[in-house]
Design an enzyme around this catalytic site. Structure first.
Site, PDB file in Angstrom:
ATOM      1  N   MET A 107      12.178   6.872   9.551  1.00  0.00           N
ATOM      2  CA  MET A 107      13.628   6.695   9.596  1.00  0.00           C
ATOM      3  C   MET A 107      14.293   8.048   9.526  1.00  0.00           C
ATOM      4  O   MET A 107      13.905   8.898   8.729  1.00  0.00           O
ATOM      5  CB  MET A 107      14.103   5.823   8.446  1.00  0.00           C
ATOM      6  CG  MET A 107      15.611   5.862   8.225  1.00  0.00           C
ATOM      7  SD  MET A 107      16.540   5.150   9.571  1.00  0.00           S
ATOM      8  CE  MET A 107      16.143   3.436   9.332  1.00  0.00           C
ATOM      9  N   CYS A 108      15.279   8.234  10.364  1.00  0.00           N
ATOM     10  CA  CYS A 108      16.015   9.493  10.367  1.00  0.00           C
ATOM     11  C   CYS A 108      17.478   9.235  10.676  1.00  0.00           C
ATOM     12  O   CYS A 108      17.838   8.194  11.220  1.00  0.00           O
ATOM     13  CB  CYS A 108      15.453  10.449  11.424  1.00  0.00           C
ATOM     14  SG  CYS A 108      13.717  10.871  11.182  1.00  0.00           S
ATOM     15  N   GLY A 109      18.299  10.224  10.327  1.00  0.00           N
ATOM     16  CA  GLY A 109      19.656  10.290  10.832  1.00  0.00           C
ATOM     17  C   GLY A 109      19.675  11.353  11.903  1.00  0.00           C
ATOM     18  O   GLY A 109      19.327  12.516  11.634  1.00  0.00           O
TER      19      GLY A 109
END
Length: 637
Positions: free
Chosen positions: A1-3
């Site tokens: 998960m990343c922004g």
């Protein structure tokens, strides 16, 4: 998960940082708390510049800061998980693997072939320096959020981001459509001072011949939602993505097999009746096929997760000190129960599983009971008592009193916990009671939730968004040796049952559709469900859950699970001639019974907003489809 975020400006007179708001940076960092960095690429000769911002939640392999850049100046941002289709070793990082494959691509066809192969949720941005191209998009279902915002002022800019900025703007954010992936020729756009998007659509490829059928929305549908100054073009027909799932089986059986047993079972919703269906060899074979494919989907999602610290300390820690790595959004309903049982199959026995159960304080606890509210309160208590009666053998203690947080999902959740404890008493099941007051709901909606729900804006989006945000935060109480103690879930992975209702006719609207239009109408409705799940659910829920530095994973939307269910005729998946509690999600109920579940297998579908009691908590006259006034301030600031 990343922004992940990319800002493109076609004006060298302005500093690109002017378009990158501080509040947007803060929101991205909440999604990726383990590592943050930025990179600016400036092509002054061509009059464009790009800012890439990556914020990583470490889940697999070694921590890999983003954005990635190679010696050829290619840049990559990845918010995804490769669960299948491309090999990723147990100690490898999928971001590095994807970047390696991308930089080895020689042409458009290679890039499209790569993304056609990936199984798992993803959104990405890839700057290909040699062609001055920016590629971006979301997976086939839209399981990862990606928004875009266009600016047509003198500065002419485009922003792509996992989340929107809190600060107001005349240029509204929109979700990037999942019709395919997009490419921008930055060199050409800089020369013409106009922005053109090229769409590479998803298509089905049938196995027996080369015939292909274009999927998703066409150019007209996408174009009408874009600003008028943005041009949209379709790629050449030979350049397309191959859909990762098989087409929906739309055949209607000549003999209405769903009716042959209706009379016998119509007055009785019971576990025993499910067992009678399992006596049929054909049914049992399908049930085991579903269990196998769903079990594999859960396995991928609970084992593709770094457990290094716990593995090193396993010898020295007591059971109570060990942390949960996986949590389930848990109501005790059929979907979450099945996910919990299959999760128990695959993770180490000494590792706890967090069951996140959210409840909102009832109205009668927040205000005095007036005469006008008497009927409504009596109705609510009767529903709760009926729910408790259904589980009287499993959850006797909850029938003695009704607390402010004894909502339907809390009661079925506690009952579901007892079923799980009977299936595996050796597992530590952390049933996390998450209680939300009206005051905290209003405060957190204003501070965090509203802009995460945006650009969606209905009462339903508000209700589900708030419920999922508090549930996935994981702050509540667990019962430890008879005492209720504060607890905060440490799990970075949150499993949710989204996708089950859409594929197996779980919603009440499916039963209405079946009564009006028969099987043909029901099939059409189910076909529409998956095509719109990205815009109705997934982008919103990814933004909501990711805000806590956690990753949402969706076993029912695994490509192999969807392909299996799509291959079956509707009569094998659901039997809406049977009553609620059996007919909807019929095949799933049989699978749950086969896995040893009991009372939860015949629980009727109850939407999260009603089960948690958030629906109409503040305004009893609202409809789910109404624009939500509590969310409007975000778009209007």
């Amino acid at each position: 998960m990343c922004g992940i975020c990319c800002v493109i400006s076609f004006s060298i007179q302005h500093t690109i940082g002017d378009f990158f708001k501080e509040d947007l940076l803060c929101s991205l960092r909440r999604r990726g708390p383990n590592c943050s960095q930025q990179l600016i690429k400036t092509e002054s000769d061509l009059s464009y510049q790009c800012l890439f911002s990556g914020h990583v939640l470490h889940l697999r392999g070694l921590t890999t800061p983003q954005p990635l850049e190679d010696t050829n100046n290619n840049v990559f941002l990845w918010n995804g998980e490769v669960f299948n289709g491309i090999h990723v070793g147990t100690t490898e990082n999928d971001t590095k693997i994807m970047f390696h494959h991308l930089t080895s691509c020689n042409n458009e066809s290679d890039i499209l072939s790569l993304f056609s192969s990936v199984q798992g949720p993803w959104s990405f941005m890839y700057y290909q320096a040699s062609t001055h191209s920016l590629w971006f998009g979301r997976d086939y279902f839209g399981r990862r959020s990606l928004l875009w915002q266009f600016n047509n002022g003198l500065e002419k800019a485009l922003c792509l981001s996992s989340v929107s900025a809190l600060s107001g703007s005349d240029n509204q954010w929109q979700e990037v459509p999942v019709s395919g992936i997009f490419r921008i020729d930055l060199k050409a756009c800089a020369a013409t001072k106009s922005l053109t998007l090229i769409l590479y659509p998803w298509k089905y490829r049938f196995q027996e011949n080369a015939t292909e059928e274009t999927l998703k929305d066409g150019l007209d549908q996408i174009s009408k939602d874009l600003p008028t100054y943005i041009s949209l073009a379709m790629s050449e027909p030979k350049f397309c993505l191959v859909a990762p799932v098989t087409p929906l089986n739309r055949t209607i059986p000549e003999i209405k097999t769903e009716c042959h047993c209706t009379n016998f079972y119509s007055d009785s919703v019971s576990v025993e009746n499910l067992q009678r269906f399992l006596a049929e060899d054909h049914k049992k074979k399908l049930v085991h096929q579903l269990i196998d494919v769903l079990s594999e989907a859960v396995k991928r999602r609970v084992l593709c997760l770094f457990r290094g610290t716990d593995q090193l300390k396993r010898e020295n820690h007591s059971v109570s000190a060990r942390k949960a790595h996986v949590a389930v959004l848990f109501s005790g309903g059929i979907d979450s129960m099945l996910i919990a049982v299959l999760t128990d199959r695959h993770i180490p026995l000494e590792e706890p599983i967090d069951l996140l159960n959210v409840a909102f304080m009832s109205k009668e606890c927040t205000k005095s009971k007036g005469a006008s509210k008497k009927h409504e309160n009596q109705k609510n208590q009767l529903e709760l008592l009926a729910c408790q009666e259904h589980f009287k053998e499993l959850d006797i203690e909850t029938s003695n009193s009704l607390s402010c947080f004894s909502v339907p999902d809390r009661i079925t959740g506690r009952a579901g916990l007892k079923e799980l404890e009977m299936i595996n008493p050796s597992r530590t099941w952390n049933f996390v009671e998450i209680n939300v007051t009206l005051e905290e709901l209003k405060r957190m909606r204003q501070q965090h939730i509203s802009h995460l729900v945006y650009p969606l804006d209905t009462v339903l989006d508000d209700s589900i968004g708030c419920a999922v945000w508090f549930a996935s935060r994981g702050e509540g109480f667990i019962t430890n040796q008879g005492d209720l103690k504060p607890y905060k879930s440490s799990a970075k992975v949150v499993l949710t049952g989204i996708g089950a209702d859409e594929q197996l006719a779980g919603y009440s609207r499916h039963r209405v559709c079946f009564k009006k239009y028969g099987l043909e109408g029901l099939i059409k409705e189910l076909g529409m469900e998956l095509s719109r799940i990205s815009s109705r659910n997934l982008g919103r829920d990814d933004r909501i859950i990711g805000d806590h530095g956690k990753e949402a994973r969706f076993p029912f939307l695994d490509e192999d699970v969807v392909s299996f269910l799509n291959s079956l005729p509707i009569s094998e998946k659901a039997n809406l001639a049977l009553p609620r509690g059996i007919g909807e999600k019929f095949l799933l109920r049989l699978a749950a019974k086969e896995l040893g579940l009991t009372a939860s297998t015949v629980l009727p579908k109850r939407a999260m907003q009603f089960g948690s009691r958030i629906a109409k908590m503040e305004n009893s006259h609202e409809k789910a489809s109404d624009k939500c006034s509590r969310l409007q301030s975000v778009a209007g600031d």
